[in-house]
Design an enzyme around this catalytic site. Structure first.
Site, PDB file in Angstrom:
ATOM      1  N   PRO A 183      26.062  -5.904  21.123  1.00  0.00           N
ATOM      2  CG  PRO A 183      27.484  -5.864  19.767  1.00  0.00           C
ATOM      3  CD  PRO A 183      26.668  -4.853  20.400  1.00  0.00           C
ATOM      4  N   GLY A 184      28.778  -7.634  22.689  1.00  0.00           N
ATOM      5  CA  GLY A 184      29.661  -8.337  22.938  1.00  0.00           C
ATOM      6  C   GLY A 184      30.754  -8.174  22.460  1.00  0.00           C
ATOM      7  CD  GLU A 208      21.703  -4.891  25.107  1.00  0.00           C
ATOM      8  OE1 GLU A 208      23.252  -4.188  25.495  1.00  0.00           O
ATOM      9  OE2 GLU A 208      20.913  -2.724  24.448  1.00  0.00           O
ATOM     10  CB  CYS A 215      32.575   4.758  19.665  1.00  0.00           C
ATOM     11  SG  CYS A 215      31.007   3.923  18.649  1.00  0.00           S
TER      12      CYS A 215
HETATM   13  N1  SAM Z   1      29.628  -2.510  24.608  1.00  0.00           N
HETATM   14  C1  SAM Z   1      29.003  -2.885  23.609  1.00  0.00           C
HETATM   15  C2  SAM Z   1      30.361  -3.729  22.582  1.00  0.00           C
HETATM   16  O1  SAM Z   1      31.187  -3.617  22.655  1.00  0.00           O
HETATM   17  O2  SAM Z   1      29.793  -5.235  21.880  1.00  0.00           O
HETATM   18  C3  SAM Z   1      28.289  -1.844  22.654  1.00  0.00           C
HETATM   19  C4  SAM Z   1      27.744  -1.334  23.552  1.00  0.00           C
HETATM   20  S1  SAM Z   1      27.063   0.083  22.325  1.00  0.00           S
HETATM   21  C5  SAM Z   1      28.090   1.180  22.698  1.00  0.00           C
HETATM   22  C6  SAM Z   1      25.621   0.708  23.952  1.00  0.00           C
HETATM   23  C7  SAM Z   1      24.853  -0.431  24.550  1.00  0.00           C
HETATM   24  O3  SAM Z   1      24.130   0.571  25.076  1.00  0.00           O
HETATM   25  C8  SAM Z   1      23.773  -0.641  23.212  1.00  0.00           C
HETATM   26  O4  SAM Z   1      23.326  -2.269  24.017  1.00  0.00           O
HETATM   27  C9  SAM Z   1      21.821  -0.576  23.975  1.00  0.00           C
HETATM   28  O5  SAM Z   1      21.196  -1.269  23.726  1.00  0.00           O
HETATM   29  C10 SAM Z   1      22.772  -0.249  25.349  1.00  0.00           C
HETATM   30  N2  SAM Z   1      21.660   1.035  26.064  1.00  0.00           N
HETATM   31  C11 SAM Z   1      20.867   1.863  25.594  1.00  0.00           C
HETATM   32  N3  SAM Z   1      20.383   3.127  26.902  1.00  0.00           N
HETATM   33  C12 SAM Z   1      20.829   2.488  27.656  1.00  0.00           C
HETATM   34  C13 SAM Z   1      20.685   2.574  29.067  1.00  0.00           C
HETATM   35  N4  SAM Z   1      19.971   3.425  29.452  1.00  0.00           N
HETATM   36  N5  SAM Z   1      20.946   1.926  29.836  1.00  0.00           N
HETATM   37  C14 SAM Z   1      22.035   1.517  29.509  1.00  0.00           C
HETATM   38  N6  SAM Z   1      22.274   0.861  28.277  1.00  0.00           N
HETATM   39  C15 SAM Z   1      22.070   1.107  27.723  1.00  0.00           C
END
Ligand code: SAM
Length: 480
Positions: A127-128, A148, A246
Protein backbone atom coordinates in the site's frame (compact mmCIF):
# COMPACT_ATOMS: atom_id res chain seq x y z
CA UNK A 1 -23.15 -12.86 35.11
CA UNK A 2 -21.29 -14.43 32.20
CA UNK A 3 -18.38 -12.67 30.51
CA UNK A 4 -17.63 -13.12 26.85
CA UNK A 5 -14.48 -15.24 26.37
CA UNK A 6 -11.70 -13.36 24.54
CA UNK A 7 -10.72 -15.06 21.28
CA UNK A 8 -7.36 -16.80 21.50
CA UNK A 9 -5.01 -16.25 18.55
CA UNK A 10 -4.30 -19.38 16.47
CA UNK A 11 -1.14 -21.14 17.72
CA UNK A 12 2.15 -20.57 15.94
CA UNK A 13 2.52 -23.35 13.30
CA UNK A 14 4.46 -26.26 14.89
CA UNK A 15 6.63 -26.78 11.79
CA UNK A 16 7.52 -23.08 11.79
CA UNK A 17 8.59 -23.38 15.44
CA UNK A 18 10.70 -26.48 14.72
CA UNK A 19 12.41 -24.73 11.82
CA UNK A 20 13.14 -21.61 13.87
CA UNK A 21 14.46 -23.69 16.78
CA UNK A 22 16.87 -25.45 14.45
CA UNK A 23 18.06 -22.13 12.98
CA UNK A 24 18.19 -19.97 16.09
CA UNK A 25 19.54 -22.44 18.65
CA UNK A 26 20.15 -20.55 21.93
CA UNK A 27 18.20 -17.50 20.70
CA UNK A 28 15.04 -19.51 20.07
CA UNK A 29 13.55 -19.02 23.56
CA UNK A 30 13.85 -15.23 23.31
CA UNK A 31 12.37 -15.35 19.79
CA UNK A 32 9.32 -17.35 20.91
CA UNK A 33 8.86 -15.18 24.01
CA UNK A 34 8.61 -12.10 21.79
CA UNK A 35 5.23 -13.43 20.58
CA UNK A 36 3.85 -13.00 24.08
CA UNK A 37 4.74 -9.29 23.95
CA UNK A 38 2.52 -6.72 22.22
CA UNK A 39 3.50 -5.77 18.67
CA UNK A 40 5.29 -2.46 18.17
CA UNK A 41 3.72 0.29 16.12
CA UNK A 42 5.72 2.95 14.40
CA UNK A 43 5.18 6.13 12.47
CA UNK A 44 7.40 7.94 10.02
CA UNK A 45 7.52 11.71 9.47
CA UNK A 46 6.80 13.06 6.01
CA UNK A 47 9.80 15.30 5.49
CA UNK A 48 8.07 16.84 2.45
CA UNK A 49 5.81 18.50 5.06
CA UNK A 50 7.49 18.47 8.47
CA UNK A 51 10.78 17.81 10.26
CA UNK A 52 10.92 14.73 12.52
CA UNK A 53 11.63 16.98 15.51
CA UNK A 54 8.59 19.18 14.87
CA UNK A 55 6.40 16.09 14.43
CA UNK A 56 7.53 14.73 17.78
CA UNK A 57 6.56 18.04 19.44
CA UNK A 58 3.19 18.15 17.69
CA UNK A 59 1.79 14.66 18.26
CA UNK A 60 -0.03 13.72 21.48
CA UNK A 61 1.91 10.47 22.00
CA UNK A 62 5.30 9.89 23.66
CA UNK A 63 7.41 9.00 20.67
CA UNK A 64 10.82 7.36 20.83
CA UNK A 65 13.23 7.50 17.88
CA UNK A 66 13.74 4.41 15.72
CA UNK A 67 17.51 3.81 15.96
CA UNK A 68 17.93 2.94 12.25
CA UNK A 69 15.64 5.53 10.62
CA UNK A 70 16.03 9.25 11.09
CA UNK A 71 12.37 10.00 10.22
CA UNK A 72 10.99 7.10 12.26
CA UNK A 73 9.41 6.90 15.72
CA UNK A 74 8.18 4.10 17.93
CA UNK A 75 4.73 4.31 19.41
CA UNK A 76 5.22 2.30 22.59
CA UNK A 77 2.66 -0.54 22.79
CA UNK A 78 -0.67 0.31 24.39
CA UNK A 79 -0.17 4.06 24.39
CA UNK A 80 -1.78 4.85 21.06
CA UNK A 81 -4.74 2.55 21.71
CA UNK A 82 -5.54 4.53 24.84
CA UNK A 83 -6.05 7.81 22.97
CA UNK A 84 -8.81 9.16 20.78
CA UNK A 85 -8.63 9.31 17.86
CA UNK A 86 -6.32 6.42 16.99
CA UNK A 87 -3.14 7.42 15.09
CA UNK A 88 -4.70 6.30 11.77
CA UNK A 89 -7.71 8.59 12.27
CA UNK A 90 -5.98 11.72 13.53
CA UNK A 91 -6.22 14.90 11.41
CA UNK A 92 -2.41 14.98 11.10
CA UNK A 93 -2.59 11.53 9.50
CA UNK A 94 -5.25 12.74 7.05
CA UNK A 95 -2.96 15.70 6.29
CA UNK A 96 -0.17 13.30 5.24
CA UNK A 97 2.16 14.44 7.98
CA UNK A 98 3.10 10.86 8.93
CA UNK A 99 2.71 7.24 7.79
CA UNK A 100 2.02 4.35 10.14
CA UNK A 101 4.63 1.67 9.55
CA UNK A 102 6.23 -1.27 11.29
CA UNK A 103 9.57 0.10 12.61
CA UNK A 104 11.56 -2.74 11.06
CA UNK A 105 10.08 -1.97 7.61
CA UNK A 106 11.60 1.51 7.88
CA UNK A 107 15.06 -0.01 7.49
CA UNK A 108 14.41 -0.93 3.84
CA UNK A 109 14.60 2.59 2.39
CA UNK A 110 17.49 3.41 4.75
CA UNK A 111 19.45 0.59 3.11
CA UNK A 112 18.24 1.46 -0.42
CA UNK A 113 19.39 5.07 0.19
CA UNK A 114 17.62 6.90 -2.69
CA UNK A 115 19.07 10.30 -3.60
CA UNK A 116 17.21 13.44 -4.80
CA UNK A 117 17.13 13.61 -8.60
CA UNK A 118 17.33 9.85 -9.21
CA UNK A 119 15.00 7.63 -11.25
CA UNK A 120 13.55 5.06 -8.85
CA UNK A 121 11.15 2.15 -9.32
CA UNK A 122 9.23 0.56 -6.45
CA UNK A 123 8.18 -2.64 -8.19
CA UNK A 124 5.78 -4.12 -5.58
CA UNK A 125 4.59 -0.94 -3.96
CA UNK A 126 1.08 -1.27 -2.44
CA UNK A 127 0.00 0.00 0.00
CA UNK A 128 2.91 2.44 -0.18
CA UNK A 129 4.99 2.19 3.00
CA UNK A 130 8.32 2.14 1.18
CA UNK A 131 7.07 4.39 -1.67
CA UNK A 132 6.12 7.22 0.69
CA UNK A 133 9.51 6.88 2.39
CA UNK A 134 11.33 7.06 -0.98
CA UNK A 135 9.19 10.06 -2.04
CA UNK A 136 10.24 11.95 1.08
CA UNK A 137 13.89 11.15 0.41
CA UNK A 138 13.62 12.43 -3.19
CA UNK A 139 12.32 15.81 -1.93
CA UNK A 140 10.27 16.28 -5.15
CA UNK A 141 13.42 15.96 -7.31
CA UNK A 142 13.81 13.11 -9.80
CA UNK A 143 11.12 10.54 -10.43
CA UNK A 144 9.53 7.70 -8.49
CA UNK A 145 7.56 5.06 -10.41
CA UNK A 146 5.32 3.06 -8.06
CA UNK A 147 4.00 -0.19 -9.47
CA UNK A 148 1.45 -2.62 -8.07
CA UNK A 149 0.45 -5.74 -9.99
CA UNK A 150 -2.96 -6.15 -8.32
CA UNK A 151 -5.59 -3.77 -9.66
CA UNK A 152 -7.49 -3.96 -6.36
CA UNK A 153 -4.48 -2.74 -4.37
CA UNK A 154 -3.19 -0.04 -6.69
CA UNK A 155 -5.85 2.50 -5.61
CA UNK A 156 -4.86 2.33 -1.97
CA UNK A 157 -1.29 2.97 -3.08
CA UNK A 158 -2.41 5.96 -5.15
CA UNK A 159 -4.40 7.38 -2.21
CA UNK A 160 -1.49 7.10 0.18
CA UNK A 161 0.76 8.92 -2.28
CA UNK A 162 -1.83 11.69 -2.77
CA UNK A 163 -2.06 12.24 0.96
CA UNK A 164 1.74 12.34 1.05
CA UNK A 165 1.82 15.33 -1.33
CA UNK A 166 4.43 13.76 -3.63
CA UNK A 167 4.48 15.57 -6.97
CA UNK A 168 7.09 13.56 -8.89
CA UNK A 169 5.42 10.15 -8.77
CA UNK A 170 3.91 7.97 -11.51
CA UNK A 171 1.63 5.10 -10.44
CA UNK A 172 1.19 2.03 -12.64
CA UNK A 173 -0.48 -1.38 -12.54
CA UNK A 174 1.78 -3.76 -14.44
CA UNK A 175 3.55 -7.09 -14.39
CA UNK A 176 7.29 -7.00 -13.71
CA UNK A 177 7.91 -8.67 -17.13
CA UNK A 178 6.10 -5.98 -19.11
CA UNK A 179 7.84 -3.23 -17.17
CA UNK A 180 11.23 -4.85 -17.74
CA UNK A 181 10.56 -5.21 -21.51
CA UNK A 182 9.82 -1.48 -21.71
CA UNK A 183 12.33 -0.08 -19.19
CA UNK A 184 15.34 -2.40 -19.58
CA UNK A 185 18.37 -0.91 -17.78
CA UNK A 186 16.54 2.36 -17.09
CA UNK A 187 16.37 3.01 -13.33
CA UNK A 188 19.06 4.22 -10.92
CA UNK A 189 17.46 2.16 -8.14
CA UNK A 190 14.84 -0.57 -8.13
CA UNK A 191 13.21 -1.87 -4.97
CA UNK A 192 11.58 -5.30 -4.84
CA UNK A 193 9.74 -5.56 -1.51
CA UNK A 194 8.65 -9.04 -2.40
CA UNK A 195 5.43 -10.93 -1.64
CA UNK A 196 6.46 -13.51 0.97
CA UNK A 197 5.21 -16.11 3.45
CA UNK A 198 4.79 -13.29 6.00
CA UNK A 199 6.32 -14.88 9.10
CA UNK A 200 6.94 -11.33 10.31
CA UNK A 201 3.17 -10.78 10.45
CA UNK A 202 2.46 -13.57 12.95
CA UNK A 203 2.42 -11.25 15.98
CA UNK A 204 0.51 -8.27 14.56
CA UNK A 205 -1.90 -10.29 12.41
CA UNK A 206 -2.28 -13.68 14.14
CA UNK A 207 -4.74 -14.90 11.47
CA UNK A 208 -1.77 -15.02 9.04
CA UNK A 209 -0.43 -17.99 11.07
CA UNK A 210 -3.13 -20.16 9.50
CA UNK A 211 -1.98 -19.42 5.95
CA UNK A 212 1.62 -20.54 6.55
CA UNK A 213 3.06 -23.91 5.55
CA UNK A 214 6.44 -25.16 4.27
CA UNK A 215 4.84 -25.44 0.82
CA UNK A 216 3.94 -21.73 0.95
CA UNK A 217 7.57 -20.93 1.81
CA UNK A 218 8.77 -22.98 -1.17
CA UNK A 219 6.32 -21.45 -3.62
CA UNK A 220 7.09 -17.93 -2.37
CA UNK A 221 10.81 -18.55 -2.91
CA UNK A 222 10.18 -19.60 -6.52
CA UNK A 223 8.01 -16.54 -7.15
CA UNK A 224 10.56 -14.23 -5.52
CA UNK A 225 13.37 -15.52 -7.74
CA UNK A 226 11.18 -15.04 -10.82
CA UNK A 227 10.31 -11.43 -9.87
CA UNK A 228 13.92 -10.65 -8.88
CA UNK A 229 15.02 -11.75 -12.36
CA UNK A 230 12.76 -9.08 -13.89
CA UNK A 231 13.62 -6.46 -11.24
CA UNK A 232 17.31 -6.87 -12.12
CA UNK A 233 16.65 -6.14 -15.81
CA UNK A 234 15.24 -2.76 -14.84
CA UNK A 235 18.45 -1.50 -13.17
CA UNK A 236 20.96 0.59 -15.15
CA UNK A 237 24.64 -0.42 -15.11
CA UNK A 238 26.11 1.02 -11.92
CA UNK A 239 22.59 1.23 -10.41
CA UNK A 240 21.20 -0.48 -7.31
CA UNK A 241 18.73 -3.28 -6.66
CA UNK A 242 17.08 -3.56 -3.23
CA UNK A 243 15.39 -6.81 -2.15
CA UNK A 244 13.35 -7.18 1.03
CA UNK A 245 10.80 -9.44 2.70
CA UNK A 246 8.98 -9.52 6.02
CA UNK A 247 9.73 -13.18 6.59
CA UNK A 248 12.49 -15.13 8.34
CA UNK A 249 12.89 -18.25 6.21
CA UNK A 250 16.36 -18.45 4.60
CA UNK A 251 14.76 -20.05 1.51
CA UNK A 252 13.06 -16.70 0.74
CA UNK A 253 15.99 -14.54 1.77
CA UNK A 254 19.66 -15.56 1.69
CA UNK A 255 18.96 -18.49 -0.69
CA UNK A 256 17.16 -16.24 -3.22
CA UNK A 257 20.03 -13.73 -3.19
CA UNK A 258 22.74 -16.42 -3.36
CA UNK A 259 21.09 -18.17 -6.32
CA UNK A 260 20.63 -14.84 -8.09
CA UNK A 261 24.28 -13.83 -7.62
CA UNK A 262 25.53 -17.21 -8.84
CA UNK A 263 23.55 -16.75 -12.05
CA UNK A 264 24.29 -13.01 -12.50
CA UNK A 265 27.99 -12.22 -12.27
CA UNK A 266 27.14 -8.65 -13.34
CA UNK A 267 25.70 -7.97 -9.87
CA UNK A 268 27.43 -7.82 -6.52
CA UNK A 269 26.34 -7.46 -2.93
CA UNK A 270 26.80 -3.91 -1.61
CA UNK A 271 28.99 -3.77 1.48
CA UNK A 272 27.52 -1.47 4.06
CA UNK A 273 28.64 -0.83 7.60
CA UNK A 274 26.82 -2.15 10.69
CA UNK A 275 23.69 -0.27 11.78
CA UNK A 276 22.38 0.04 15.28
CA UNK A 277 19.55 -2.44 15.93
CA UNK A 278 20.11 -4.36 12.66
CA UNK A 279 21.72 -7.81 12.62
CA UNK A 280 23.81 -9.31 9.80
CA UNK A 281 22.34 -11.94 7.46
CA UNK A 282 22.85 -15.68 7.83
CA UNK A 283 24.32 -17.04 4.57
CA UNK A 284 25.29 -20.18 6.53
CA UNK A 285 21.55 -21.01 6.80
CA UNK A 286 21.40 -21.23 2.99
CA UNK A 287 24.75 -22.96 2.41
CA UNK A 288 25.85 -19.73 0.81
CA UNK A 289 28.84 -18.79 2.94
CA UNK A 290 31.08 -18.60 -0.13
CA UNK A 291 28.69 -16.48 -2.19
CA UNK A 292 27.46 -14.01 0.42
CA UNK A 293 29.19 -11.89 3.05
CA UNK A 294 26.96 -11.70 6.17
CA UNK A 295 27.40 -7.94 6.59
CA UNK A 296 26.04 -7.26 3.09
CA UNK A 297 22.70 -8.65 4.31
CA UNK A 298 20.44 -7.17 6.96
CA UNK A 299 18.05 -8.89 9.33
CA UNK A 300 15.74 -7.34 11.90
CA UNK A 301 14.44 -9.62 14.63
CA UNK A 302 11.41 -9.15 16.91
CA UNK A 303 13.37 -10.42 19.94
CA UNK A 304 16.35 -8.12 19.33
CA UNK A 305 14.82 -4.79 18.34
CA UNK A 306 11.39 -3.11 18.28
CA UNK A 307 9.46 -4.25 15.22
CA UNK A 308 8.11 -7.36 13.55
CA UNK A 309 11.15 -8.42 11.54
CA UNK A 310 12.56 -7.92 8.05
CA UNK A 311 15.25 -9.08 5.65
CA UNK A 312 17.04 -6.65 3.31
CA UNK A 313 19.79 -7.01 0.69
CA UNK A 314 21.23 -4.35 -1.59
CA UNK A 315 22.94 -5.34 -4.84
CA UNK A 316 24.81 -3.23 -7.36
CA UNK A 317 24.83 -3.80 -11.11
CA UNK A 318 28.45 -3.52 -12.12
CA UNK A 319 29.23 -1.27 -15.05
CA UNK A 320 29.15 -3.57 -18.11
CA UNK A 321 27.34 -2.40 -21.26
CA UNK A 322 23.77 -3.60 -21.78
CA UNK A 323 21.19 -2.92 -24.47
CA UNK A 324 19.17 -0.47 -22.39
CA UNK A 325 15.76 0.89 -23.46
CA UNK A 326 15.54 4.61 -24.03
CA UNK A 327 11.84 5.46 -23.78
CA UNK A 328 11.07 8.96 -25.03
CA UNK A 329 9.43 11.72 -22.98
CA UNK A 330 5.87 11.21 -21.81
CA UNK A 331 3.70 12.77 -24.56
CA UNK A 332 2.44 16.18 -23.41
CA UNK A 333 -0.90 17.43 -24.66
CA UNK A 334 -2.70 20.49 -23.43
CA UNK A 335 -5.55 21.56 -25.72
CA UNK A 336 -6.48 25.25 -25.52
CA UNK A 337 -9.72 24.59 -23.59
CA UNK A 338 -7.89 22.55 -20.94
CA UNK A 339 -5.14 25.13 -20.68
CA UNK A 340 -7.59 27.94 -20.09
CA UNK A 341 -9.49 25.84 -17.49
CA UNK A 342 -6.23 25.39 -15.58
CA UNK A 343 -5.17 29.05 -15.84
CA UNK A 344 -8.61 30.23 -14.85
CA UNK A 345 -8.48 27.95 -11.79
CA UNK A 346 -5.01 29.21 -10.82
CA UNK A 347 -6.05 32.84 -11.27
CA UNK A 348 -9.05 32.53 -8.96
CA UNK A 349 -7.83 30.07 -6.36
CA UNK A 350 -4.05 29.83 -6.09
CA UNK A 351 -1.35 32.38 -5.33
CA UNK A 352 0.83 31.24 -8.25
CA UNK A 353 0.97 28.40 -10.77
CA UNK A 354 2.64 25.42 -9.05
CA UNK A 355 2.79 23.36 -12.25
CA UNK A 356 4.09 25.92 -14.70
CA UNK A 357 4.86 24.35 -18.07
CA UNK A 358 4.31 20.81 -16.73
CA UNK A 359 0.54 20.47 -17.15
CA UNK A 360 -0.77 17.76 -19.44
CA UNK A 361 -4.19 16.32 -20.18
CA UNK A 362 -4.56 12.57 -19.62
CA UNK A 363 -8.08 11.38 -20.44
CA UNK A 364 -10.35 13.98 -18.88
CA UNK A 365 -7.85 14.80 -16.11
CA UNK A 366 -5.05 17.31 -15.75
CA UNK A 367 -1.71 16.35 -14.25
CA UNK A 368 1.62 18.06 -13.58
CA UNK A 369 4.37 15.85 -14.94
CA UNK A 370 7.87 15.41 -13.63
CA UNK A 371 10.48 16.79 -16.08
CA UNK A 372 11.80 13.21 -16.27
CA UNK A 373 8.44 11.47 -16.87
CA UNK A 374 9.06 8.82 -19.58
CA UNK A 375 6.65 7.48 -22.17
CA UNK A 376 4.87 4.37 -20.87
CA UNK A 377 3.73 3.19 -24.32
CA UNK A 378 0.97 0.63 -23.82
CA UNK A 379 1.72 -0.01 -20.13
CA UNK A 380 -1.17 0.45 -17.68
CA UNK A 381 -0.65 3.83 -16.09
CA UNK A 382 -2.97 4.91 -13.27
CA UNK A 383 -1.52 8.39 -12.63
CA UNK A 384 1.20 9.90 -14.88
CA UNK A 385 2.09 12.57 -12.32
CA UNK A 386 0.69 14.93 -9.70
CA UNK A 387 -3.08 14.95 -10.14
CA UNK A 388 -4.40 18.52 -10.47
CA UNK A 389 -8.05 17.92 -11.24
CA UNK A 390 -10.81 16.79 -13.59
CA UNK A 391 -12.12 18.74 -16.55
CA UNK A 392 -15.86 19.36 -16.48
CA UNK A 393 -18.28 21.38 -18.53
CA UNK A 394 -19.91 24.38 -16.89
CA UNK A 395 -23.67 24.13 -16.64
CA UNK A 396 -24.27 27.41 -18.45
CA UNK A 397 -21.56 27.47 -21.09
CA UNK A 398 -19.54 25.19 -23.34
CA UNK A 399 -16.31 26.18 -21.63
CA UNK A 400 -14.40 23.69 -19.53
CA UNK A 401 -13.66 24.24 -15.86
CA UNK A 402 -11.45 22.41 -13.41
CA UNK A 403 -12.76 20.42 -10.45
CA UNK A 404 -9.62 20.33 -8.29
CA UNK A 405 -8.21 16.98 -7.16
CA UNK A 406 -7.60 16.07 -3.51
CA UNK A 407 -3.94 15.55 -4.50
CA UNK A 408 -3.65 19.24 -5.46
CA UNK A 409 -4.82 20.38 -2.01
CA UNK A 410 -2.54 17.90 -0.22
CA UNK A 411 0.50 18.72 -2.38
CA UNK A 412 0.73 22.39 -1.33
CA UNK A 413 0.99 24.42 1.87
CA UNK A 414 -2.02 26.53 2.96
CA UNK A 415 -0.17 29.73 1.95
CA UNK A 416 -0.30 28.61 -1.70
CA UNK A 417 -4.11 29.09 -1.78
CA UNK A 418 -6.01 32.35 -2.03
CA UNK A 419 -8.50 31.17 0.60
CA UNK A 420 -7.97 28.80 3.48
CA UNK A 421 -10.16 27.97 6.43
CA UNK A 422 -8.25 27.20 9.63
CA UNK A 423 -10.13 24.69 11.78
CA UNK A 424 -9.65 23.43 15.32
CA UNK A 425 -9.42 19.75 16.25
CA UNK A 426 -13.20 19.26 16.68
CA UNK A 427 -13.98 20.95 13.37
CA UNK A 428 -11.21 18.98 11.66
CA UNK A 429 -12.76 15.69 12.85
CA UNK A 430 -16.19 16.81 11.63
CA UNK A 431 -14.70 17.74 8.26
CA UNK A 432 -12.99 14.32 7.94
CA UNK A 433 -16.37 12.70 8.70
CA UNK A 434 -17.93 14.57 5.78
CA UNK A 435 -20.04 17.03 7.77
CA UNK A 436 -20.66 20.67 6.98
CA UNK A 437 -18.16 22.31 9.28
CA UNK A 438 -19.01 25.95 9.54
CA UNK A 439 -20.10 28.90 7.55
CA UNK A 440 -17.85 31.73 6.63
CA UNK A 441 -18.87 34.98 5.05
CA UNK A 442 -16.78 36.00 2.07
CA UNK A 443 -16.20 35.33 -1.55
CA UNK A 444 -17.82 32.23 -3.05
CA UNK A 445 -15.39 29.61 -4.36
CA UNK A 446 -12.86 26.94 -3.50
CA UNK A 447 -10.88 27.04 -0.27
CA UNK A 448 -8.61 24.62 1.55
CA UNK A 449 -9.43 23.41 5.02
CA UNK A 450 -6.32 23.84 7.16
CA UNK A 451 -5.44 22.16 10.45
CA UNK A 452 -2.50 23.73 12.32
CA UNK A 453 -0.66 24.67 9.14
CA UNK A 454 -1.44 21.53 7.10
CA UNK A 455 -4.03 21.16 4.36
CA UNK A 456 -6.77 18.56 4.88
CA UNK A 457 -8.72 18.95 1.62
CA UNK A 458 -11.13 21.14 -0.29
CA UNK A 459 -14.24 23.00 0.73
CA UNK A 460 -16.39 25.29 -1.34
CA UNK A 461 -17.93 28.46 -0.06
CA UNK A 462 -21.41 28.89 -1.49
CA UNK A 463 -23.23 31.92 -0.10
CA UNK A 464 -21.43 31.64 3.24
CA UNK A 465 -21.93 27.86 3.66
CA UNK A 466 -18.84 25.67 3.30
CA UNK A 467 -19.64 22.56 1.26
CA UNK A 468 -17.48 19.62 2.28
CA UNK A 469 -15.37 18.25 -0.61
CA UNK A 470 -13.33 15.76 1.43
CA UNK A 471 -13.34 12.62 -0.81
CA UNK A 472 -16.19 10.27 0.11
CA UNK A 473 -13.99 7.19 0.00
CA UNK A 474 -11.66 8.64 2.65
CA UNK A 475 -14.26 9.86 5.14
CA UNK A 476 -14.04 8.65 8.71
CA UNK A 477 -17.11 6.93 10.14
CA UNK A 478 -19.28 9.20 12.28
CA UNK A 479 -18.45 8.97 15.98
CA UNK A 480 -20.97 6.85 17.96
N1 SAM B 1 6.15 -2.35 -0.51
C1 SAM B 1 4.83 -2.39 0.11
C2 SAM B 1 4.81 -1.43 1.28
O1 SAM B 1 5.85 -1.14 1.85
O2 SAM B 1 3.72 -0.93 1.61
C3 SAM B 1 4.45 -3.78 0.51
C4 SAM B 1 4.53 -4.76 -0.62
S1 SAM B 1 3.96 -6.37 -0.25
C5 SAM B 1 5.20 -6.99 0.76
C6 SAM B 1 4.22 -7.22 -1.74
C7 SAM B 1 3.43 -6.73 -2.93
O3 SAM B 1 3.76 -7.56 -4.05
C8 SAM B 1 1.91 -6.85 -2.75
O4 SAM B 1 1.33 -5.59 -2.92
C9 SAM B 1 1.49 -7.82 -3.85
O5 SAM B 1 0.27 -7.46 -4.45
C10 SAM B 1 2.62 -7.72 -4.85
N2 SAM B 1 2.79 -8.92 -5.70
C11 SAM B 1 2.23 -10.15 -5.54
N3 SAM B 1 2.60 -10.97 -6.55
C12 SAM B 1 3.41 -10.26 -7.35
C13 SAM B 1 4.10 -10.55 -8.57
N4 SAM B 1 4.05 -11.75 -9.14
N5 SAM B 1 4.82 -9.54 -9.12
C14 SAM B 1 4.88 -8.33 -8.56
N6 SAM B 1 4.26 -8.01 -7.41
C15 SAM B 1 3.54 -8.96 -6.82
Amino acid sequence: MSTKPTAQPPPLPPTFLQRMQRLLGDDFAAFVNSYAQPAWNGLRANTLKISPQRLQELLPWNLEPVPWCKEGFLLPPGQAQATQPAPGKHPYHAAGVYYLQDPSAMAVVEVLDPQPGELILDLAAAPGGKSTHIASRLQQQGLLVCNEIHAGRVWELAQNLERWGAQNVMVCNETPERLADHFEGYFDRVLLDAPCSGEGLFRKTPASRKQWSPVVVESCALRQSAILEQAARLVRPGGWLGYSTCTFSPEENEAVIAAFLRQHPGFQLAQQGARQGISPGRPDWANAGETLAPDGLHRLWPHLSPGEGHFIALLQRTGEEIAASRPGRFPRTLPAAASSAWHEFVQHNLVSDPAQGRVTQFGSYLYALSEQAPDFGKLRLVHPGWWLGALAHSAHSKEQRLEPAHALALGLKPAAFQRSLPVDFTQAMRYLQGEVITSQPGEDGWLVVEFNGFTLGWGKNISGKIKNHYPRGLRLPLAQ
